[in-house]
Design a protein around this motif. Sequence first.
Motif, short mmCIF file in Angstrom:
data_model
loop_
_atom_site.label_atom_id
_atom_site.label_comp_id
_atom_site.label_asym_id
_atom_site.label_seq_id
_atom_site.Cartn_x
_atom_site.Cartn_y
_atom_site.Cartn_z
N LEU A 28 0.84 -1.19 0.00
CA LEU A 28 0.00 0.00 0.00
C LEU A 28 0.88 1.24 0.00
O LEU A 28 1.98 1.24 0.51
N TYR B 122 -10.38 -4.50 -2.03
CA TYR B 122 -9.52 -4.81 -0.89
C TYR B 122 -9.69 -6.29 -0.57
O TYR B 122 -10.74 -6.87 -0.84
N GLU C 185 -6.78 -6.24 4.89
CA GLU C 185 -6.95 -4.83 4.53
C GLU C 185 -8.21 -4.20 5.10
O GLU C 185 -8.14 -3.29 5.93
N GLN D 115 -3.54 3.53 0.47
CA GLN D 115 -4.32 3.03 -0.65
C GLN D 115 -3.45 2.88 -1.89
O GLN D 115 -2.50 3.63 -2.08
N LYS E 16 -13.77 -1.40 -3.34
CA LYS E 16 -13.39 -0.13 -2.74
C LYS E 16 -14.52 0.88 -2.78
O LYS E 16 -14.76 1.58 -1.79
#
Length: 68
Positions: A4, A16, A21, A9, A55
Amino acid sequence: MRKLTPEGQDNRRLVYDLWPEAGQMLGLTKNGAYAAAKRGEIPTIRIGRLLKVPKAAFDKMLEEAGAR
């Protein structure tokens, strides 16, 4: 697993992993993350045997929770 960015992000990814995560972003244990997903509290999609968290749906869920 892709690393990440410092902001937390990777903008190229659309999903994810449920754990670690999304679960860790919510402060959940592994069991807690899977239980929340089973209850429908975390939006997930299944790809084969994997549970992924989109996401866009995750961000929307957090925005709606913050508006309450």
